[in-house]
Design a protein around this motif. Sequence first.
Motif, PDB file in Angstrom:
ATOM      1  N   ALA A 125       0.820  -1.203   0.000  1.00  9.46           N
ATOM      2  CA  ALA A 125       0.000   0.000   0.000  1.00  9.46           C
ATOM      3  C   ALA A 125       0.851   1.249   0.000  1.00  9.46           C
ATOM      4  CB  ALA A 125      -0.904   0.000   1.241  1.00  9.46           C
ATOM      5  N   ASP A 126       0.405   2.212  -0.813  1.00  8.82           N
ATOM      6  CA  ASP A 126       1.001   3.547  -0.850  1.00  8.82           C
ATOM      7  C   ASP A 126       2.447   3.553  -1.314  1.00  8.82           C
ATOM      8  OD1 ASP A 126      -0.628   4.245   2.291  1.00  8.82           O
ATOM      9  OD2 ASP A 126      -1.402   4.288   0.267  1.00  8.82           O
ATOM     10  N   ALA A 214       7.888   1.617  14.788  1.00  6.56           N
ATOM     11  CA  ALA A 214       8.189   0.534  15.734  1.00  6.56           C
ATOM     12  C   ALA A 214       6.995   0.204  16.631  1.00  6.56           C
ATOM     13  CB  ALA A 214       9.425   0.887  16.568  1.00  6.56           C
ATOM     14  N   PRO A 215       6.268   1.210  17.187  1.00  6.83           N
ATOM     15  CA  PRO A 215       5.096   0.863  18.013  1.00  6.83           C
ATOM     16  C   PRO A 215       4.018   0.122  17.223  1.00  6.83           C
ATOM     17  CG  PRO A 215       5.792   3.130  18.407  1.00  6.83           C
ATOM     18  CD  PRO A 215       6.547   2.654  17.205  1.00  6.83           C
ATOM     19  N   LEU A 216       3.853   0.441  15.939  1.00  5.05           N
ATOM     20  CA  LEU A 216       2.864  -0.260  15.118  1.00  5.05           C
ATOM     21  C   LEU A 216       3.263  -1.711  14.902  1.00  5.05           C
ATOM     22  CD1 LEU A 216       2.148   2.423  12.352  1.00  5.05           C
ATOM     23  CD2 LEU A 216       0.918   2.039  14.497  1.00  5.05           C
ATOM     24  N   ARG A 217       4.557  -1.952  14.700  1.00  2.00           N
ATOM     25  CA  ARG A 217       5.027  -3.324  14.475  1.00  2.00           C
ATOM     26  C   ARG A 217       4.888  -4.177  15.729  1.00  2.00           C
ATOM     27  NH1 ARG A 217      10.243  -1.128  11.140  1.00  2.00           N
ATOM     28  NH2 ARG A 217       9.324  -1.220   9.051  1.00  2.00           N
ATOM     29  N   ARG A 218       4.890  -3.532  16.900  1.00  2.00           N
ATOM     30  CA  ARG A 218       4.760  -4.283  18.160  1.00  2.00           C
ATOM     31  C   ARG A 218       3.305  -4.404  18.617  1.00  2.00           C
ATOM     32  NH1 ARG A 218       9.244  -0.898  19.651  1.00  2.00           N
ATOM     33  NH2 ARG A 218       7.795   0.372  20.861  1.00  2.00           N
ATOM     34  N   HIS A 227      -0.134  -2.981   8.708  1.00  2.00           N
ATOM     35  CA  HIS A 227      -0.183  -1.622   8.155  1.00  2.00           C
ATOM     36  C   HIS A 227       1.108  -0.851   8.417  1.00  2.00           C
ATOM     37  CE1 HIS A 227      -2.290   1.699   6.377  1.00  2.00           C
ATOM     38  NE2 HIS A 227      -2.038   2.477   7.394  1.00  2.00           N
ATOM     39  N   ALA A 228       1.974  -1.375   9.255  1.00  2.00           N
ATOM     40  CA  ALA A 228       3.215  -0.668   9.595  1.00  2.00           C
ATOM     41  C   ALA A 228       4.068  -0.404   8.362  1.00  2.00           C
ATOM     42  CB  ALA A 228       4.009  -1.466  10.637  1.00  2.00           C
ATOM     43  N   GLU A 229       4.120  -1.384   7.440  1.00  2.00           N
ATOM     44  CA  GLU A 229       4.946  -1.213   6.242  1.00  2.00           C
ATOM     45  C   GLU A 229       4.405  -0.099   5.360  1.00  2.00           C
ATOM     46  OE1 GLU A 229       8.217  -1.830   3.843  1.00  2.00           O
ATOM     47  OE2 GLU A 229       7.752  -2.575   5.859  1.00  2.00           O
ATOM     48  N   ALA A 230       3.072  -0.026   5.233  1.00  2.00           N
ATOM     49  CA  ALA A 230       2.475   1.053   4.440  1.00  2.00           C
ATOM     50  C   ALA A 230       2.786   2.405   5.070  1.00  2.00           C
ATOM     51  CB  ALA A 230       0.969   0.846   4.325  1.00  2.00           C
ATOM     52  N   THR A 231       2.731   2.469   6.395  1.00  2.00           N
ATOM     53  CA  THR A 231       3.058   3.718   7.084  1.00  2.00           C
ATOM     54  C   THR A 231       4.511   4.092   6.851  1.00  2.00           C
ATOM     55  OG1 THR A 231       1.411   3.241   8.799  1.00  2.00           O
ATOM     56  CG2 THR A 231       3.117   4.858   9.336  1.00  2.00           C
TER      57      THR A 231
END
Length: 256
Positions: A125-126, A214-218, A227-231
Amino acid sequence: MTSNQTVTSPRRPGAVQPHGGERRGAELLSIGAVLACLREDFPEVTISKIRFLEAEGLVEPQRTPSGYRKFGPADVERLAYVLRMQRDHYLPLRVIREHLDAIERGEAPPALPGADARPGPREEADRELEAPAGGVRLGRAELLAAAGAEERDLAEWESYGLVAAGPDGGYDADTLQIARLVAELGRFGLEPRHLRQVKAAAEREIALVDQVVAPLRRHRNPQTRAHAEATARELATLAVRLHATMVQAGLRGRGQ
């Protein structure tokens, strides 16, 4: 509509409305209130994310005379639609924009990918930065041919850490893109040793993006982790744009 109108939460985001579809008298929300409204369904959303989507033209909030953003119910619904298409269907922004344009015209949006669809290495995404097609694995000779370089060039690039082979000894699409750019810069007399500063700057930007994602991946929510990768891609795009704009502005200043 006055700029000091009371802000209350709209109905829960549902079907998206076209721009200009606000009913008369609809209450407007600050960006902070929009964030609070969306976070129930999209815990990863941030104010920076909302501003990014606005900059990309996916939502157009009103502005008060003092410049503050004011979002109507339709704006919140559009934001929820964009976030849902990213999270649940991994759609890039350009495709989501096509969906919204169709809705603007009163048409049904394009069909969504199947439930089993998953983004490929170059279909995340994105993905705003142009890059070669996904899944590319090149051997050493293939990389040299594609980049228009010689063995001694590649050896020097590797010695300075500008490119590196993967664990399987192959080179991916990103490495090919880097090799092409390094080769092109070399035609202007910029040698690999000159590009160490570029690599160092990129590593600092990578560290900055890592701090945010990092907080999204955890996160315990698997959708949030996905979604962390898209961010990270979005942040990388913004960082590249900022870097390029600063360089161009600095060079224009030198020419005055």
